[in-house]
Structures are given as structure tokens and as C-alpha cells.
Motif scaffolding. Sequence first.
Motif, PDB file in Angstrom:
ATOM      1  N   ILE A  58       0.828  -0.935   0.110  1.00  0.00           N
ATOM      2  CA  ILE A  58       0.000  -0.095  -0.084  1.00  0.00           C
ATOM      3  C   ILE A  58       0.877   1.403  -0.022  1.00  0.00           C
ATOM      4  O   ILE A  58       1.833   1.368   0.786  1.00  0.00           O
ATOM      5  N   GLY A  59       0.669   2.073  -1.086  1.00  0.00           N
ATOM      6  CA  GLY A  59       1.482   3.336  -0.943  1.00  0.00           C
ATOM      7  C   GLY A  59       1.007   4.543  -0.024  1.00  0.00           C
ATOM      8  O   GLY A  59       0.825   5.475  -0.653  1.00  0.00           O
ATOM      9  N   ALA A  60       1.015   4.301   1.205  1.00  0.00           N
ATOM     10  CA  ALA A  60       0.491   5.301   2.072  1.00  0.00           C
ATOM     11  C   ALA A  60       1.085   4.708   3.345  1.00  0.00           C
ATOM     12  O   ALA A  60       1.438   3.658   3.861  1.00  0.00           O
ATOM     13  N   SER A  63      -0.133   5.478   9.400  1.00  0.00           N
ATOM     14  CA  SER A  63      -0.925   6.621  10.048  1.00  0.00           C
ATOM     15  C   SER A  63      -2.444   6.682   9.241  1.00  0.00           C
ATOM     16  O   SER A  63      -3.389   7.031   9.515  1.00  0.00           O
ATOM     17  N   ALA A  64      -1.931   6.396   7.925  1.00  0.00           N
ATOM     18  CA  ALA A  64      -3.382   6.713   6.981  1.00  0.00           C
ATOM     19  C   ALA A  64      -4.088   5.535   6.483  1.00  0.00           C
ATOM     20  O   ALA A  64      -5.181   5.539   6.494  1.00  0.00           O
ATOM     21  N   LEU A  69      -8.350   0.023   8.517  1.00  0.00           N
ATOM     22  CA  LEU A  69      -8.198  -1.194   9.131  1.00  0.00           C
ATOM     23  C   LEU A  69      -9.128  -1.430  10.307  1.00  0.00           C
ATOM     24  O   LEU A  69      -9.684  -2.488  10.462  1.00  0.00           O
ATOM     25  N   VAL A  70      -9.332  -0.468  11.158  1.00  0.00           N
ATOM     26  CA  VAL A  70     -10.009  -0.764  12.519  1.00  0.00           C
ATOM     27  C   VAL A  70     -11.344  -0.772  12.194  1.00  0.00           C
ATOM     28  O   VAL A  70     -12.074  -0.933  13.004  1.00  0.00           O
TER      29      VAL A  70
END
Length: 79
Positions: A58-60, A63-64, A69-70
Motif C-alpha cells: 500500500i502506497g501510504a 497512520s493513513a 483497518l480498524v
Amino acid sequence: MCGPCWCWAARGWSWPRPPWARRRFVTWGATAGEAAGTLSGDDLLPDVGLVSTRAVTIGAPPSAVWPWLVQMGSGRGGA
């Protein structure tokens, strides 16, 4: 009349694949190091018949990604 692929699928069988293709499916997206490494919980089932490690890049920054996910899981936005 059904073709050979349909008959295999209808019976619940998987199409025979060469060993190199199976390795590709069970390590989809993972590097060789990730696939060969150990993960937390691997010691709970030491003698398993099949190990698969799949990965996504994932290109992030984390923290982003973390807020997304949560949201997933039972009783949350993804269920």
C-alpha cells in the motif's frame, strides 16, 4: 454438454497445477523473505500441512492506513 473445466469445478475438484503455480498462489504478493519468515502465532500450530503468506503493498503511511483497518471486522463498519 459441459467442457472439461466445468466438470472439474462442478465436482468440487481443483484443476491440477504444476508445483511452481501452487507456490505462486500461496505466496501471492509476498516477497521471498516474507514468505520464508515466521509470523506471530506460527508456534501455535508447528506441524501444519499448508502454509500461505499473502501480502499487499500500500502506497501510504501506516497512520493513513490504520483508520481504515480498524473499521473492518464483526460488529464494525465492515460487517
